[in-house]
Design an enzyme around this catalytic site. Sequence first.
Site, short mmCIF file in Angstrom:
data_model
loop_
_atom_site.label_atom_id
_atom_site.label_comp_id
_atom_site.label_asym_id
_atom_site.label_seq_id
_atom_site.Cartn_x
_atom_site.Cartn_y
_atom_site.Cartn_z
CB CYS A 2 -60.09 -21.39 11.91
SG CYS A 2 -59.46 -22.42 13.21
NE ARG A 27 -59.03 -16.98 7.98
CZ ARG A 27 -58.98 -15.68 8.24
NH1 ARG A 27 -58.62 -14.84 7.29
NH2 ARG A 27 -59.29 -15.22 9.41
CD1 TRP A 74 -52.56 -22.44 12.76
CD2 TRP A 74 -53.46 -21.62 14.65
NE1 TRP A 74 -51.53 -22.00 13.57
CE2 TRP A 74 -52.06 -21.50 14.74
CE3 TRP A 74 -54.23 -21.17 15.72
CZ2 TRP A 74 -51.41 -20.96 15.85
CZ3 TRP A 74 -53.60 -20.63 16.82
CH2 TRP A 74 -52.20 -20.53 16.87
CG ASN A 100 -61.31 -18.05 13.15
OD1 ASN A 100 -60.41 -18.38 13.92
ND2 ASN A 100 -61.23 -17.03 12.32
N GLY A 101 -61.71 -19.13 16.45
CA GLY A 101 -61.57 -18.32 17.66
C GLY A 101 -61.47 -19.19 18.89
CD GLU A 481 -39.81 -9.19 7.38
OE1 GLU A 481 -40.09 -9.23 8.59
OE2 GLU A 481 -40.54 -9.71 6.50
CE LYS A 485 -41.06 -13.16 5.93
NZ LYS A 485 -41.84 -11.99 6.21
CD GLU A 488 -42.60 -16.06 8.35
OE1 GLU A 488 -43.63 -16.30 9.00
OE2 GLU A 488 -42.43 -14.96 7.78
CG HIS A 504 -22.41 -5.22 23.55
ND1 HIS A 504 -21.52 -4.76 24.47
CD2 HIS A 504 -22.55 -4.23 22.63
CE1 HIS A 504 -21.13 -3.52 24.14
NE2 HIS A 504 -21.75 -3.19 23.02
CE LYS A 604 -50.71 -13.33 4.61
NZ LYS A 604 -49.28 -13.03 4.48
O1 M6R Z 1 -51.86 -9.44 9.41
P1 M6R Z 1 -50.78 -8.85 10.26
O2 M6R Z 1 -49.86 -7.95 9.49
O3 M6R Z 1 -51.30 -8.17 11.48
O4 M6R Z 1 -49.92 -10.08 10.75
C1 M6R Z 1 -48.88 -9.92 11.68
C2 M6R Z 1 -47.99 -11.14 11.77
O5 M6R Z 1 -48.72 -12.25 12.18
C3 M6R Z 1 -47.33 -11.44 10.41
O6 M6R Z 1 -46.61 -10.35 9.93
C4 M6R Z 1 -46.39 -12.66 10.54
O7 M6R Z 1 -45.28 -12.31 11.33
C5 M6R Z 1 -45.95 -13.15 9.16
N1 M6R Z 1 -46.02 -14.59 9.12
C6 M6R Z 1 -44.56 -12.78 8.82
O8 M6R Z 1 -44.16 -13.26 7.60
#
Ligand code: M6R
Length: 609
Positions: A2, A27, A74, A100-101, A481, A485, A488, A504, A604
């Site tokens: 949010c 956000r 969000w 937000n929250g 990673e 990537k 997502e 395994h 984000k």
């Molecule tokens: O702001 P942060 O680094 O704490 O965020 C952690 C994760 O939410 C963030 O890295 C998330 O996995 C990303 N979308 C990855 O691309």
Amino acid sequence: MCGIVGYVGHREVVPLLMDGLRRLEYRGYDSAGVVAVENGAFQTSKAEGKLDRLKEKLETAPVHGQYGLGHTRWATHGPPSERNAHPMVDSRGRVALIHNGIIENFLPLKKRLIAEGWTFKSDTDTEVVANLISSYLDGDLPSAVARALSELEGMYAFAVVTNTGAGQQIVAARQGPPLVIGLAQGEQFLASDPSALLVHTKDVIFLENGDLAVLTPERVTVQDRHGRPVERPVQHLTWDPIQAEKGGYKHFMLKEIHEQTQAVQDTFAGRVDFENARILLDSVQITEDELRHIERIHILACGTSWHSGLIGKFLIEHIARIPVEVDYGSEYRYRDPIVDARVLAVGISQSGETADTISAMEAARERGARLFTICNVLGSQATRISEGVIYTHAGPEIGVASTKAFTTQLVALYLLALYLRQVKTGAVERHYLDALAHLPLAIDEVIRLQEKPMAEMAKKHHRAENFLYLGRGINYPIALEGALKLKEISYIHAEGYPAGEMKHGPIALIDEDLPVVAIATGNDLLFEKVKSNLQEVNARDGVVIALTDRDEEELGGICDEVITVPTVSPLLQPIINVIPLQLLAYFTGLRRGADVDQPRNLAKSVTVE
Ligand code: M6R
């Protein structure tokens, strides 16, 4: 999670709110809404979905005012819909609120308010707060908000306006998610994140937990959780507002991939004295003597930042010879970790606001650990609770998929490892620093050489239903990673695995439709092991894609495709290796028509547990 914006001043408010929301849309993008106050009346507009829907609505039915609030959501309580969009106006129409929250005790409060005659139109916890504040409103909004706050349980940041004759005034409160106030002459700004304010002012106040702030065009006053007036320091931001724009790129993600050359350099610049072979860390309040007493390190992080933590374990254990555990923020405090004053807890977070990471850091601190953070956002919660900070000078990262934040975190971890070595042994060997100096050029090269090939590779494989990423040693987290990537950004199911573990279980997945991306860099024993793993994929007709810094023949001539990367020091090689995988994810997402900057269901900055 949010986005909140607010403005009081002399200008027409809606364009300012919409501009701020555009910068905060990463956000959350389930719905958006604004409230403007004109001649003591609320004018609201809300729309389900992305900000453009609200923009279209405002074009046909404009709203006006000199102060007001904007929100991008969000969803937590109640599905994404216009009905659940903020701002929420209480049932007597006296206050409008954005939030937000999560309010944990919203149900008992709601029941009580219903019994008192208040009504509800949405499924949100936010509307409960709006009604609660209104129930205490007797001319003085800050007092009504303070009274309501004393009854709320949970994490929240919110902003409220009233139409009951208080004049131009926004009341904002914070307990958990961030809120920053931008100061200017005769006008004030409010936002969840400084990137929404940068075009207007660089002088900001970060609210602390428990703070309640009152913004009028002339001044900002803040009181703490006990109602005592407090002065929060005015900080001057150095981020360039242009950095928060797309700058000619189609997407923030692609721009941010390209920015890695500079961001990496900015992260070590000024922290390495190349002449005298010293690491110079500012913002560390833990003395060198105290650091010498540290026996274990606990790294706490989520998502991509957790992946950088896994690499940090290799770096710190290899360079500084201190044992490291790496935990998900969301798991750490529930597993009864063994912590005392000999533990240095290192929270890694781009935003510095991730609720799970912050809670884990706090849990470590409560058990006696010393607290350190690697973070990208000045003044964020992680930096404020820590005794030591290494800022990743990545600049604003807007794309929801982390790219430059990740590579700069790796540089920061390398610096931390070297610093700890220096503290322990009195010196760092020059070759570590030379390796760092060479890095930006290699990043530049890999981006230049791999952008087109990755676009081609995406064209070929974007219809695949699954992807497997393999890596070993320090490059195993790069496999994780790469997979994160891809999933997502493109919504393709992808798994990252340590190459040696494939036999395994995941080997059962391999057939001619499964692209297997294997990271095979270096010239050590592990390279030979990955080669054998590739043979195993090849023998089962999998599509072998090798990411390597070696000649193709050295891989035994079994690769269907090769991604060539430059060689750097093995400890820094993950930074180079991840870049083609970021590009592959980007172009695959693009091919599949996904919204790469704002992938579905994500936000984000995840400020709820
Ligand atoms: O702001 P942060 O680094 O704490 O965020 C952690 C994760 O939410 C963030 O890295 C998330 O996995 C990303 N979308 C990855 O691309």
